[in-house]
Design a protein around this motif. Sequence first.
Motif, PDB file in Angstrom:
ATOM      1  N   LEU A 203      28.533  64.964 -64.201  1.00 52.15           N
ATOM      2  CA  LEU A 203      27.608  65.256 -63.124  1.00 52.15           C
ATOM      3  C   LEU A 203      27.463  66.602 -62.558  1.00 52.15           C
ATOM      4  CD1 LEU A 203      29.452  62.359 -60.925  1.00 52.15           C
ATOM      5  CD2 LEU A 203      27.119  62.280 -62.040  1.00 52.15           C
ATOM      6  N   LYS A 204      28.294  67.466 -62.701  1.00 51.42           N
ATOM      7  CA  LYS A 204      27.915  68.928 -62.468  1.00 51.42           C
ATOM      8  C   LYS A 204      27.159  69.326 -63.530  1.00 51.42           C
ATOM      9  CE  LYS A 204      30.430  73.412 -62.010  1.00 51.42           C
ATOM     10  NZ  LYS A 204      31.699  73.944 -61.924  1.00 51.42           N
ATOM     11  N   MET A 205      27.431  68.976 -64.738  1.00 49.84           N
ATOM     12  CA  MET A 205      26.540  69.437 -65.808  1.00 49.84           C
ATOM     13  C   MET A 205      25.192  69.069 -65.724  1.00 49.84           C
ATOM     14  SD  MET A 205      27.414  69.205 -70.025  1.00 49.84           S
ATOM     15  CE  MET A 205      26.926  67.444 -70.120  1.00 49.84           C
TER      16      MET A 205
ATOM     17  N   LEU B   1      25.135  81.974 -78.289  1.00 52.67           N
ATOM     18  CA  LEU B   1      24.763  81.571 -76.973  1.00 52.67           C
ATOM     19  C   LEU B   1      25.083  82.583 -76.224  1.00 52.67           C
ATOM     20  CD1 LEU B   1      25.348  77.648 -76.692  1.00 52.67           C
ATOM     21  CD2 LEU B   1      23.119  78.814 -77.210  1.00 52.67           C
ATOM     22  N   GLY B   2      25.509  83.829 -76.776  1.00 53.45           N
ATOM     23  CA  GLY B   2      25.560  84.799 -75.670  1.00 53.45           C
ATOM     24  C   GLY B   2      27.043  84.822 -75.223  1.00 53.45           C
ATOM     25  N   ASN B   3      27.954  84.138 -75.982  1.00 56.56           N
ATOM     26  CA  ASN B   3      29.457  83.755 -75.314  1.00 56.56           C
ATOM     27  C   ASN B   3      29.562  82.719 -74.168  1.00 56.56           C
ATOM     28  OD1 ASN B   3      30.945  84.973 -77.453  1.00 56.56           O
ATOM     29  ND2 ASN B   3      30.463  86.941 -76.793  1.00 56.56           N
ATOM     30  N   ARG B   4      28.302  82.137 -74.181  1.00 57.59           N
ATOM     31  CA  ARG B   4      28.320  81.043 -73.050  1.00 57.59           C
ATOM     32  C   ARG B   4      28.701  79.887 -73.579  1.00 57.59           C
ATOM     33  NH1 ARG B   4      23.494  84.160 -72.507  1.00 57.59           N
ATOM     34  NH2 ARG B   4      22.958  85.075 -70.556  1.00 57.59           N
ATOM     35  N   ALA B   5      29.206  79.088 -72.764  1.00 60.06           N
ATOM     36  CA  ALA B   5      29.546  77.504 -73.074  1.00 60.06           C
ATOM     37  C   ALA B   5      28.474  76.786 -72.972  1.00 60.06           C
ATOM     38  CB  ALA B   5      30.531  77.105 -72.042  1.00 60.06           C
ATOM     39  N   PRO B   6      28.084  76.107 -74.236  1.00 56.00           N
ATOM     40  CA  PRO B   6      26.781  75.240 -74.061  1.00 56.00           C
ATOM     41  C   PRO B   6      26.720  74.290 -72.642  1.00 56.00           C
ATOM     42  CG  PRO B   6      27.881  75.137 -76.191  1.00 56.00           C
ATOM     43  CD  PRO B   6      28.853  75.898 -75.357  1.00 56.00           C
ATOM     44  N   LYS B   7      27.695  73.884 -72.234  1.00 54.57           N
ATOM     45  CA  LYS B   7      27.685  73.000 -71.045  1.00 54.57           C
ATOM     46  C   LYS B   7      26.945  73.611 -69.955  1.00 54.57           C
ATOM     47  CE  LYS B   7      31.993  74.121 -68.623  1.00 54.57           C
ATOM     48  NZ  LYS B   7      33.050  73.761 -68.153  1.00 54.57           N
ATOM     49  N   ASP B   8      26.849  74.964 -69.916  1.00 51.47           N
ATOM     50  CA  ASP B   8      26.337  75.796 -68.972  1.00 51.47           C
ATOM     51  C   ASP B   8      24.806  75.968 -69.168  1.00 51.47           C
ATOM     52  OD1 ASP B   8      28.848  76.041 -67.904  1.00 51.47           O
ATOM     53  OD2 ASP B   8      29.289  77.952 -68.733  1.00 51.47           O
ATOM     54  N   LEU B   9      24.250  75.593 -70.100  1.00 53.86           N
ATOM     55  CA  LEU B   9      22.801  75.647 -70.396  1.00 53.86           C
ATOM     56  C   LEU B   9      22.144  74.165 -70.503  1.00 53.86           C
ATOM     57  CD1 LEU B   9      23.097  78.140 -73.422  1.00 53.86           C
ATOM     58  CD2 LEU B   9      22.728  78.660 -71.222  1.00 53.86           C
ATOM     59  N   LEU B  10      22.942  73.324 -70.414  1.00 52.25           N
ATOM     60  CA  LEU B  10      22.405  71.741 -70.441  1.00 52.25           C
ATOM     61  C   LEU B  10      21.751  71.339 -69.427  1.00 52.25           C
ATOM     62  CD1 LEU B  10      25.153  70.254 -72.742  1.00 52.25           C
ATOM     63  CD2 LEU B  10      23.058  71.122 -73.241  1.00 52.25           C
ATOM     64  N   ASP B  11      21.646  72.017 -68.261  1.00 52.55           N
ATOM     65  CA  ASP B  11      21.044  71.597 -67.088  1.00 52.55           C
ATOM     66  C   ASP B  11      19.520  71.912 -66.890  1.00 52.55           C
ATOM     67  OD1 ASP B  11      21.397  74.170 -66.723  1.00 52.55           O
ATOM     68  OD2 ASP B  11      21.762  74.264 -64.615  1.00 52.55           O
ATOM     69  N   THR B  12      18.957  72.488 -68.098  1.00 51.59           N
ATOM     70  CA  THR B  12      17.567  72.950 -68.298  1.00 51.59           C
ATOM     71  C   THR B  12      17.041  72.258 -69.287  1.00 51.59           C
ATOM     72  OG1 THR B  12      17.780  74.976 -68.978  1.00 51.59           O
ATOM     73  CG2 THR B  12      17.790  74.738 -66.672  1.00 51.59           C
ATOM     74  N   THR B  13      15.777  72.227 -69.513  1.00 47.17           N
ATOM     75  CA  THR B  13      15.167  71.708 -70.923  1.00 47.17           C
ATOM     76  C   THR B  13      15.067  72.949 -71.824  1.00 47.17           C
ATOM     77  OG1 THR B  13      13.505  70.318 -69.584  1.00 47.17           O
ATOM     78  CG2 THR B  13      12.870  70.999 -71.805  1.00 47.17           C
ATOM     79  N   GLU B  14      15.111  73.958 -71.386  1.00 48.43           N
ATOM     80  CA  GLU B  14      15.070  75.187 -72.156  1.00 48.43           C
ATOM     81  C   GLU B  14      16.314  75.342 -72.855  1.00 48.43           C
ATOM     82  OE1 GLU B  14      13.522  78.065 -74.638  1.00 48.43           O
ATOM     83  OE2 GLU B  14      12.108  77.007 -73.499  1.00 48.43           O
TER      84      GLU B  14
END
Length: 190
Positions: A91-93, A159-172
Amino acid sequence: MPATLQRKPGYAKASSAGKILSTKAPTKSIGPKALSAPVNFRSKPGELRSDIRALSHANPFVLIEAIRSGVPATLVQDMATMMGRPRADLLKMFRVPVSTFERKRVQGLPLQSAESERVLGFLMIVNQVEALVAGSGNAKGFDAFHWVGDWIEQPCPALGNRAPKDLLDTTEGLSLVSKVIAQSASGAYA
């Protein structure tokens, strides 16, 4: 006419002022296995995975309609179970407030379009991973939901050492994660 503005057969025709003159739907399917039936998420055990796999072959217009109509709120719970993750994490993601989710789940209502687009985008990521592993010929015992559930938690150098889950909230962000998966399959980020 520039290549990026060329009209494809069967698509809407636009005047020079950009107004739509015809909204005729494509006369042939997009892709060899395009589905024309609506996306359906059955709640019977064992059928949900096949419904999710069908997304990979769905006609884009069917996916657009599924996004506009909204996916069932209960799908997020089913996904959490399949991933072995707490529902609150998903839900957060997907940026769905818990209170909204609970109300929609209890009332049997679908998620909003933006929320549905994030959920379906994530399911396409799972399908992408499953297809890559199946294509390797080594898919026996592989669970794409569990693998993706673990992978999205880990920082990714591509991903610049970001966790993929932190990017899954946008289409881009979904697109970027999908590209990284495709590149890792070719060894570009191995």
